[in-house]
Design a protein around this motif. Sequence first.
Motif, mmCIF file in Angstrom:
data_model
loop_
_atom_site.group_PDB
_atom_site.id
_atom_site.type_symbol
_atom_site.label_atom_id
_atom_site.label_comp_id
_atom_site.label_asym_id
_atom_site.label_seq_id
_atom_site.Cartn_x
_atom_site.Cartn_y
_atom_site.Cartn_z
ATOM 1 N N THR A 50 6.088 2.846 -5.954
ATOM 2 C CA THR A 50 6.895 4.019 -6.273
ATOM 3 C C THR A 50 7.193 4.800 -5.001
ATOM 4 O OG1 THR A 50 5.034 5.521 -6.619
ATOM 5 C CG2 THR A 50 5.746 4.217 -8.513
ATOM 6 N N ILE A 51 8.247 5.601 -5.071
ATOM 7 C CA ILE A 51 8.629 6.447 -3.949
ATOM 8 C C ILE A 51 9.061 7.798 -4.488
ATOM 9 C CG2 ILE A 51 11.000 5.561 -3.916
ATOM 10 C CD1 ILE A 51 10.855 5.807 -0.809
ATOM 11 N N SER A 52 8.645 8.840 -3.803
ATOM 12 C CA SER A 52 8.991 10.183 -4.241
ATOM 13 C C SER A 52 10.474 10.452 -4.036
ATOM 14 C CB SER A 52 8.154 11.212 -3.488
ATOM 15 O OG SER A 52 8.441 11.161 -2.103
ATOM 16 N N TRP A 53 10.951 11.531 -4.659
ATOM 17 C CA TRP A 53 12.377 11.841 -4.611
ATOM 18 C C TRP A 53 12.876 12.032 -3.180
ATOM 19 C CZ3 TRP A 53 13.663 16.638 -2.560
ATOM 20 C CH2 TRP A 53 12.581 17.532 -2.390
ATOM 21 N N SER A 54 12.017 12.557 -2.313
ATOM 22 C CA SER A 54 12.421 12.804 -0.930
ATOM 23 C C SER A 54 12.217 11.588 -0.040
ATOM 24 C CB SER A 54 11.609 13.965 -0.355
ATOM 25 O OG SER A 54 10.235 13.608 -0.287
ATOM 26 N N GLY A 55 11.461 10.616 -0.549
ATOM 27 C CA GLY A 55 11.124 9.459 0.270
ATOM 28 C C GLY A 55 9.923 9.664 1.159
ATOM 29 N N SER A 56 9.302 10.819 1.080
ATOM 30 C CA SER A 56 8.205 11.127 1.990
ATOM 31 C C SER A 56 6.867 10.546 1.543
ATOM 32 C CB SER A 56 8.064 12.641 2.146
ATOM 33 O OG SER A 56 7.772 13.249 0.898
ATOM 34 N N SER A 57 6.769 10.193 0.268
ATOM 35 C CA SER A 57 5.507 9.656 -0.260
ATOM 36 C C SER A 57 5.774 8.351 -0.995
ATOM 37 C CB SER A 57 4.856 10.650 -1.223
ATOM 38 O OG SER A 57 4.542 11.858 -0.563
ATOM 39 N N THR A 58 4.842 7.427 -0.841
ATOM 40 C CA THR A 58 4.962 6.127 -1.500
ATOM 41 C C THR A 58 3.617 5.707 -2.080
ATOM 42 O OG1 THR A 58 4.529 4.957 0.575
ATOM 43 C CG2 THR A 58 6.838 5.322 -0.012
#
Length: 125
Positions: A50-58
Amino acid sequence: QVQLVESGGGLVQAGGSLRLSCTASDRTFSNYDMGWFRQAPGKERALVSTISWSGSSTYYADSVKGRFSISRDNAKNTVYLQMNSLKPEDTAVYYCARGPRFGKVTTTPALYDYWGQGTQVTVSS
């Protein structure tokens, strides 16, 4: 109604690579977590990454950690799954799905509301 369209699946030999893409029709794509799931024959659908909406967390399942990489391009409404060092046990139908709005790397499948049609990945030994 949000449409998610996956592409990039196929047949590859063990040790090879594939990159899956998932493009969303929703103009608010950048506000939502996105995830990749897979379902092998006779098994339940399982979370891959999974990836957060901002792309900062996976997040990665242990079985793919170090081999797969998730990313997103919000300008293109697209999420990617780069799969390297593929193994026969990675053979499955891969689905992308939309997670919660402004989520925090959501790992609960029930919180994903829209799903693509799936793309087949087959890894031969």
